[in-house]
Design an enzyme around this catalytic site. Structure first.
Site, short mmCIF file in Angstrom:
data_model
loop_
_atom_site.label_atom_id
_atom_site.label_comp_id
_atom_site.label_asym_id
_atom_site.label_seq_id
_atom_site.Cartn_x
_atom_site.Cartn_y
_atom_site.Cartn_z
NE ARG A 249 46.05 18.54 19.71
CZ ARG A 249 46.16 18.05 20.93
NH1 ARG A 249 45.09 17.95 21.69
NH2 ARG A 249 47.30 17.67 21.40
CE1 TYR B 244 49.88 23.02 15.39
CE2 TYR B 244 49.94 23.05 17.79
CZ TYR B 244 50.51 23.37 16.58
OH TYR B 244 51.71 24.04 16.55
CD GLU C 62 60.03 29.48 14.84
OE1 GLU C 62 59.79 28.25 14.93
OE2 GLU C 62 60.75 29.95 13.95
N PRO C 63 56.23 30.40 19.76
CG PRO C 63 55.31 31.87 21.33
CD PRO C 63 56.40 31.77 20.29
N GLY C 64 53.28 28.42 19.74
CA GLY C 64 51.98 28.26 19.08
C GLY C 64 50.95 27.77 20.08
NE ARG C 65 50.97 21.58 21.74
CZ ARG C 65 50.41 20.67 20.95
NH1 ARG C 65 49.17 20.32 21.14
NH2 ARG C 65 51.10 20.11 19.96
CB CYS D 135 31.40 6.02 8.23
SG CYS D 135 29.68 6.53 8.24
CD GLU D 136 37.52 6.44 8.64
OE1 GLU D 136 38.14 5.45 9.10
OE2 GLU D 136 37.53 6.76 7.45
N GLY E 96 57.07 24.99 20.88
CA GLY E 96 56.92 23.64 21.42
C GLY E 96 56.62 23.52 22.90
#
Ligand SMILES: *Cc1c(COP(=O)(O)O)cnc(C)c1O
Length: 421
Positions: free
Chosen positions: A314, A375, A275-278, A346-347, A239
């Site tokens: 994101r 991500y 548990e590092p991810g980003r 188309c959004e 995190g």
């Protein structure tokens, strides 16, 4: 800190000019930097070098096999949340005994596979999960190492879609029931209670919520030990945030994070799992797209790209900010104007940035979305029947496609029309 910079007026990924990659693989694409990945891993692991720490990279941030292999070679373990991620981690050479299994919805099949390959630990998030794991392990005559995930009920002060440590969300076991759950784990056959686990959210830019959560964990470990339980490990989750906006204050350095952990958790003499991810992958990747059209509606200028929300979700999903750089460096005296960067989907939500001050663009120009390594590709879809975009890994002066773009036939390969139609 990353290795994407202008050289001679052209954006480079390490030693490779980004337009060379675009010419080779077409746009849009993701591009990852080996030097950035390994540097981030090293800075993080160096911060914990004096502790008994196991670093389990959070595979869900970026699960490309080449990224996993790069980290495996640095000595990383893995934090996985599905059987598919477990298979990837093993395929990339991450040893099973450095793999921890997180997630609220593990199935019996996933548990069986993880037991068969001999993972380090199951982070268990509910009582029914603990019962099921006990049954699955018993049937195999095996024992599952378990760390109940405790919800410390602290507000991580991050975006609501990525906060996980309060009682309003689905994650973890209520703080108050920790004692009872640990007793249950001790009593159940096929289960060995080995530690506690906590993960309070993602993109944290402040140490205080961590400190509150980890203090509660330390207190709990002491209580559990007094009650006769053996608690040898604490898994502190991931995190830690990264800078996205050029004016963001620098998030805490891993050294500060580690020093705080040493102070609060160190005295427990446990194995510490992180548990590092980003933090590892986020700034190690960019997404590159090409301008298809520049369009004006009244006084608004829209730059319409060939990349879209299905490729990088994101901004639409988390209101996330990504720096957008022209691949050709703008002149020092280039005037900026407010531009809306959008994709072709188309959004209305298919918008990367609104009224972003930018140099002018023309059709055919390349743009790079910075900090897209975590991500990004993992959350992409083929919405609007847009094929998944390729991923490229750069290492110094060389690059390789590490996931190619499927053609339309491949994209449709799993579909069939029933014979009654
Ligand atoms: C997502 C997740 C992580 C990684 O979070 P980052 O913000 O990417 O560091 C770690 N542990 C668990 C349990 C997660 O769900």
């Amino acid at each position: 800190m990353h290795h994407f910079e202008y050289r001679n007026g052209v954006l480079h990924a390490e030693g490779v000019p980004v337009p060379d990659i675009a010419r080779d693989v077409g746009t849009p694409f993701y591009c990852y930097s080996t030097a950035t990945l390994t540097r981030h891993y090293q800075v993080f692991s160096d911060a914990f070098s004096s502790m008994d720490a196991l670093i389990c990279y959070s595979v869900k941030a970026n699960s490309n096999l080449a990224v996993l292999k790069t980290l495996a070679r640095q000595g990383s373990g893995a934090d996985i949340v599905s059987e598919g991620e477990l298979q990837r981690a093993l395929m990339a050479g991450m040893p099973a005994d450095k793999i921890v299994f997180s997630g609220v919805g593990k199935t019996a099949g996933e548990m069986a596979y993880a037991l068969d390959v001999g993972i380090h630990q199951f982070n268990v998030e509910s009582e029914p999960e603990l019962y099921l794991l006990s049954q699955v392990a018993q049937q195999k005559g095996m024992t599952a190492a378990v760390a109940p995930r405790i919800n410390p009920d602290v507000d991580a002060r991050t975006h609501k879609k990525i906060t996980t440590g309060t009682q309003q969300n689905k994650f973890g076991l209520p703080w108050e029931s920790a004692g009872a759950v640990c007793q249950m784990a001790t009593d159940l056959p096929g289960i060995e209670l080995v530690g506690l686990d906590v993960h309070i959210g993602s993109q944290l830019t402040d140490l205080e919520p961590y400190e509150n959560a980890f203090s509660r964990v330390a207190e709990l470990v002491r209580e559990l030990r007094e009650a006769g339980h053996t608690i040898d490990r604490v898994d502190l989750g991931g995190g830690l945030g990264i800078p996205y906006h050029p004016e963001d204050a620098e998030p805490p350095h891993p050294d500060q994070y580690a020093a705080m952990i040493e102070r609060i958790i160190g005295p427990l003499n446990c194995e510490i799992i992180l548990e590092p991810g980003r933090l590892i992958a986020g700034n190690a990747g960019i997404m590159v797209a090409e301008v298809i059209y520049v369009k004006t509606n009244g006084d608004r200028t829209f730059v319409i790209l060939d990349g879209a929300m299905n490729d990088l979700i994101r901004p639409s999903f988390y209101d996330a900010y990504h720096q957008i750089w022209p691949v050709t460096e703008p002149a020092e005296d280039a005037v900026s104007l407010p531009i809306d960067f959008v994709g072709p989907v188309c959004e209305s939500a298919d918008t990367f940035a609104v009224q972003r001050m930018s140099p002018p663009y023309q059709a055919g120009d390349l743009v790079a979305f910075l900090s897209a390594g975590a991500y990004g590709a993992v959350m992409s879809s083929s919405y609007n029947s847009r094929p998944l975009i390729p991923e490229v890994l750069v290492d110094a002066d060389r690059f390789a496609v590490t996931r190619r773009r499927p053609d339309f036939q491949e994209m449709l390969a799993g579909e069939s029309i029933p014979d009654w139609l």
